[in-house]
Structure formats: structure tokens, C-alpha cells
Motif scaffolding. Structure first.
Motif, PDB file in Angstrom:
ATOM      1  N   SER A 124      -3.054   0.804   3.487  1.00  0.00           N
ATOM      2  CA  SER A 124      -2.854  -0.646   2.835  1.00  0.00           C
ATOM      3  C   SER A 124      -2.943  -0.523   1.415  1.00  0.00           C
ATOM      4  CB  SER A 124      -3.929  -1.488   3.182  1.00  0.00           C
ATOM      5  OG  SER A 124      -5.098  -1.035   2.711  1.00  0.00           O
ATOM      6  N   VAL A 125      -2.117  -1.291   0.801  1.00  0.00           N
ATOM      7  CA  VAL A 125      -1.816  -1.370  -0.731  1.00  0.00           C
ATOM      8  C   VAL A 125      -1.627  -2.690  -1.154  1.00  0.00           C
ATOM      9  CG1 VAL A 125      -0.451  -0.804  -2.837  1.00  0.00           C
ATOM     10  CG2 VAL A 125      -0.697   0.830  -0.870  1.00  0.00           C
ATOM     11  N   SER A 126      -2.544  -2.918  -2.350  1.00  0.00           N
ATOM     12  CA  SER A 126      -2.669  -4.318  -2.834  1.00  0.00           C
ATOM     13  C   SER A 126      -2.547  -4.329  -4.428  1.00  0.00           C
ATOM     14  CB  SER A 126      -3.624  -5.250  -2.606  1.00  0.00           C
ATOM     15  OG  SER A 126      -4.955  -4.599  -2.970  1.00  0.00           O
ATOM     16  N   TRP A 127      -1.936  -5.488  -4.824  1.00  0.00           N
ATOM     17  CA  TRP A 127      -1.840  -5.288  -6.407  1.00  0.00           C
ATOM     18  C   TRP A 127      -1.996  -6.646  -6.756  1.00  0.00           C
ATOM     19  CZ3 TRP A 127      -1.235  -2.250 -10.672  1.00  0.00           C
ATOM     20  CH2 TRP A 127      -0.836  -2.781 -11.872  1.00  0.00           C
ATOM     21  N   LYS A 128      -3.102  -6.769  -7.689  1.00  0.00           N
ATOM     22  CA  LYS A 128      -3.444  -8.284  -8.075  1.00  0.00           C
ATOM     23  C   LYS A 128      -3.770  -9.134  -6.716  1.00  0.00           C
ATOM     24  CE  LYS A 128      -1.088  -8.379 -12.561  1.00  0.00           C
ATOM     25  NZ  LYS A 128      -0.174  -9.032 -13.542  1.00  0.00           N
ATOM     26  N   GLY A 129      -4.495  -8.450  -5.782  1.00  0.00           N
ATOM     27  CA  GLY A 129      -4.768  -9.037  -4.696  1.00  0.00           C
ATOM     28  C   GLY A 129      -3.648  -9.564  -3.518  1.00  0.00           C
ATOM     29  N   ARG A 130      -2.268  -8.871  -3.886  1.00  0.00           N
ATOM     30  CA  ARG A 130      -1.163  -9.226  -3.257  1.00  0.00           C
ATOM     31  C   ARG A 130      -0.701  -7.973  -2.358  1.00  0.00           C
ATOM     32  NH1 ARG A 130       3.327 -12.491  -5.828  1.00  0.00           N
ATOM     33  NH2 ARG A 130       4.102 -12.783  -3.637  1.00  0.00           N
ATOM     34  N   ASP A 131      -0.583  -8.170  -1.105  1.00  0.00           N
ATOM     35  CA  ASP A 131      -0.338  -6.871  -0.420  1.00  0.00           C
ATOM     36  C   ASP A 131       1.018  -6.446  -0.548  1.00  0.00           C
ATOM     37  OD1 ASP A 131      -2.624  -6.968   0.940  1.00  0.00           O
ATOM     38  OD2 ASP A 131      -1.961  -7.957   2.753  1.00  0.00           O
ATOM     39  N   VAL A 132       1.235  -5.064  -0.424  1.00  0.00           N
ATOM     40  CA  VAL A 132       2.593  -4.418  -0.573  1.00  0.00           C
ATOM     41  C   VAL A 132       2.931  -3.288   0.416  1.00  0.00           C
ATOM     42  CG1 VAL A 132       4.020  -2.921  -2.424  1.00  0.00           C
ATOM     43  CG2 VAL A 132       2.134  -4.416  -3.285  1.00  0.00           C
ATOM     44  N   SER A 133       3.870  -3.520   0.832  1.00  0.00           N
ATOM     45  CA  SER A 133       4.304  -2.721   2.088  1.00  0.00           C
ATOM     46  C   SER A 133       5.104  -1.495   1.925  1.00  0.00           C
ATOM     47  CB  SER A 133       5.026  -3.412   3.307  1.00  0.00           C
ATOM     48  OG  SER A 133       5.536  -2.676   4.346  1.00  0.00           O
ATOM     49  N   LEU A 134       4.456  -0.208   2.132  1.00  0.00           N
ATOM     50  CA  LEU A 134       5.055   0.937   1.503  1.00  0.00           C
ATOM     51  C   LEU A 134       4.984   2.061   2.651  1.00  0.00           C
ATOM     52  CD1 LEU A 134       2.997   1.935  -1.625  1.00  0.00           C
ATOM     53  CD2 LEU A 134       4.902   0.414  -1.392  1.00  0.00           C
ATOM     54  N   THR A 135       6.429   2.691   2.337  1.00  0.00           N
ATOM     55  CA  THR A 135       6.543   3.766   3.498  1.00  0.00           C
ATOM     56  C   THR A 135       5.398   4.888   3.234  1.00  0.00           C
ATOM     57  OG1 THR A 135       8.051   5.020   2.233  1.00  0.00           O
ATOM     58  CG2 THR A 135       9.015   3.368   3.501  1.00  0.00           C
ATOM     59  N   VAL A 136       5.369   6.070   4.292  1.00  0.00           N
ATOM     60  CA  VAL A 136       4.300   6.774   4.180  1.00  0.00           C
ATOM     61  C   VAL A 136       4.557   7.724   2.827  1.00  0.00           C
ATOM     62  CG1 VAL A 136       3.601   9.204   5.098  1.00  0.00           C
ATOM     63  CG2 VAL A 136       4.061   7.163   6.550  1.00  0.00           C
ATOM     64  N   THR A 137       5.994   8.062   2.424  1.00  0.00           N
ATOM     65  CA  THR A 137       6.173   9.026   1.249  1.00  0.00           C
ATOM     66  C   THR A 137       6.148   8.131   0.088  1.00  0.00           C
ATOM     67  OG1 THR A 137       8.042  10.038   2.775  1.00  0.00           O
ATOM     68  CG2 THR A 137       8.084  10.007   0.193  1.00  0.00           C
ATOM     69  N   GLU A 138       6.154   6.810   0.164  1.00  0.00           N
ATOM     70  CA  GLU A 138       6.048   5.888  -1.130  1.00  0.00           C
ATOM     71  C   GLU A 138       4.531   6.075  -1.465  1.00  0.00           C
ATOM     72  OE1 GLU A 138       9.902   3.083  -0.424  1.00  0.00           O
ATOM     73  OE2 GLU A 138       8.003   2.382   0.232  1.00  0.00           O
ATOM     74  N   PHE A 139       3.784   5.644  -0.323  1.00  0.00           N
ATOM     75  CA  PHE A 139       2.175   5.538  -0.508  1.00  0.00           C
ATOM     76  C   PHE A 139       1.637   6.980  -1.068  1.00  0.00           C
ATOM     77  CE2 PHE A 139      -2.170   5.897   0.782  1.00  0.00           C
ATOM     78  CZ  PHE A 139      -2.597   4.656   0.945  1.00  0.00           C
ATOM     79  N   MET A 140       2.204   8.092  -0.575  1.00  0.00           N
ATOM     80  CA  MET A 140       1.595   9.330  -1.009  1.00  0.00           C
ATOM     81  C   MET A 140       2.270   9.452  -2.352  1.00  0.00           C
ATOM     82  SD  MET A 140       1.799  11.737   2.167  1.00  0.00           S
ATOM     83  CE  MET A 140       0.309  12.763   1.762  1.00  0.00           C
ATOM     84  N   LEU A 141       3.241   9.209  -3.028  1.00  0.00           N
ATOM     85  CA  LEU A 141       3.495   9.630  -4.213  1.00  0.00           C
ATOM     86  C   LEU A 141       2.705   8.387  -5.323  1.00  0.00           C
ATOM     87  CD1 LEU A 141       7.392   9.480  -3.962  1.00  0.00           C
ATOM     88  CD2 LEU A 141       5.736  11.506  -4.424  1.00  0.00           C
ATOM     89  N   LEU A 142       2.686   7.264  -4.909  1.00  0.00           N
ATOM     90  CA  LEU A 142       1.574   6.405  -5.548  1.00  0.00           C
ATOM     91  C   LEU A 142       0.284   7.010  -5.586  1.00  0.00           C
ATOM     92  CD1 LEU A 142       0.957   3.879  -7.083  1.00  0.00           C
ATOM     93  CD2 LEU A 142       1.028   2.471  -4.890  1.00  0.00           C
TER      94      LEU A 142
END
Length: 233
Positions: A149-167
Motif C-alpha cells: 500500500s502507498v499513500s500520499w498526503k493521506g490519499r491511496d495510490v495504486s502501483l504495480t509491483v515494479t512501480e512500488f519497488m522503484l519508489l
């Protein structure tokens, strides 16, 4: 046993690749056009999809766009050797990887296994708590690797596995530059080669998703000719 959906209008590819994947222990579902695949996915999603781009009824791009409205499951594109524009567009739309035709079936198997391993790490709660798996907060960013799970300023962001690992790789050390080669090592196994354009496309897609919840998002900085870095806001 992971369920792999193989979608291609070339019956020879469907037959040969499905036989290879089944021999490797995967459960394989085959479809010869995008609409048939989408109808099946609406009933039950596979663990991963391998999609041809040019298909009748619904092409791979349209199918990917529909899928990304409801799932972040790993997707690999099969592209013709001259379709560089399609490769880049597919990655920007949310594909995790691409393999050029004609391709080595062994290479495809390795890329499938690499994505599934990364997905398992994100999905399981049995992973040891380390710097890579514990909840990370960097300014407005909050990442929970065990829940993917990823959130920015309290808002959820849906990322693929690759995007998550890069971030995650960028945000772990704010202010430090990560070269494209270093990011490739994070996103792909050693035996899988990808070029710079693949990483750049994933980063562009990642930025677009973050800006969908905050138009002023600018935490990921490009250093031309060097790489990327995360600047904590």
C-alpha cells in the motif's frame, strides 16, 4: 501453482508457450483475442497476464487499460521487434515488462518468475521485518511493503509491483542519486536485461500516478545522464 493468462492471436505461440509454461509448473489459460480474455478476467483474475499487442476484437493496449482500472497484477507485453513506440506506450500505461518477438521461451519464463517473486514479497505477511519490509514514511509519503500500500498526503495510490519497488528504492535514501543500472537491479533479476528506456517509462508512469492525487507532486527528480533521486517534501 501460479495461473498465467496467455493472450495472443498466433495459435502457434499459444500452443508452444503454454506447453513450456505447463512444463515449468504453471497453470495456463489461453485466449486468442483481448475481448475473450477480458470476459474471462471479469469472472476470475489470473496471477499474471502475458499479452500480445496487436490482436482482433480488442488489442493488448485496450485490454491493459481495462485491467489497470481494477488490478495491479503483473503484466508482460509481447511486442514485435520494430514496435518501439508500442513498448514505451505499454510501459507508460502500466505494463511491468515486455519481451520482443521472436523471443526465447526461457527468457519469458525467467521474466515471469521474476515478477511473481516480487509480487509474493509484496503480498505475503510472512516476510521478516527488515528495512525493506517495514512501514516507511518520508514526508507526505507512506509505504507499507507487506500490504503493498502507498499513500500520499493521506490519499491511496495504486502501483504495480515494479512501480512500488522503484519508489521504495528511491525513497529509502532521500537526496541520494540512484542510477538507472541500480534501479534495474532493484526491479529485475540479474539474468534479465532491460534497457534504460524501460526504467524511464516506469518512472514516468509512477510520476503520473502520484500526480493523479497531487498535481504538484515533484519528489522524484531526474538528473539527466545520471539517474533519479527522491527529495523529501
Amino acid at each position: 501453482m501460479a495461473r498465467i493468462a496467455l493472450v495472443d492471436d498466433d495459435r502457434n505461440i499459444l500452443t508452444s508457450v503454454s506447453m513450456t509454461l505447463e512444463a515449468e509448473g504453471f497453470e495456463v489459460e489461453t485466449y486468442n483475442d483481448g475481448q475473450s480474455a477480458l470476459d474471462a478476467f471479469n469472472r476470475r483474475l489470473p496471477d499474471m497476464a502475458v499479452l500480445d499487442i496487436k490482436m482482433p476484437r480488442m488489442d493488448g493496449m485496450d485490454l491493459l487499460q481495462r485491467l489497470r482500472q481494477k488490478t495491479t497484477m503483473p503484466v508482460i507485453f509481447l511486442t514485435s521487434k520494430d514496435d518501439e513506440i508500442d513498448e514505451v506506450l505499454g510501459l507508460r500505461m502500466g505494463a511491468d515488462d515486455y519481451v520482443k518477438k521472436p523471443f526465447s521461451q526461457r527468457l519469458l519464463v525467467e521474466r515471469i518468475r521474476a515478477l511473481l517473486r516480487r509480487q509474493d514479497v509484496m503480498a505475503t505477511g510472512e516476510v521478516a521485518v527488515t528495512e525493506e519490509t517495514k512501514i516507511m514514511e518520508r514526508g507526505h509519503l507512506r509505504m507499507d511493503p507487506l500490504r503493498h500500500s502507498v499513500s500520499w498526503k493521506g490519499r491511496d495510490v495504486s502501483l504495480t509491483v515494479t512501480e512500488f519497488m522503484l519508489l521504495q528504492a528511491l525513497a529509502q535514501r532521500p537526496g541520494f542519486v540512484k542510477s538507472r543500472d541500480q534501479l534495474m537491479d532493484v526491479a529485475y533479476d540479474d539474468q534479465v536485461y532491460v534497457d534504460d528506456r524501460t526504467i524511464d517509462s516506469h518512472i514516468k508512469r509512477l510520476r503520473k500516478k502520484m500526480r493523479s492525487v497531487d498535481e504538484e507532486f515533484s519528489a522524484i527528480e531526474t538528473l539527466y545522464g545520471i539517474g533519479y533521486r527522491y527529495n523529501e517534501e
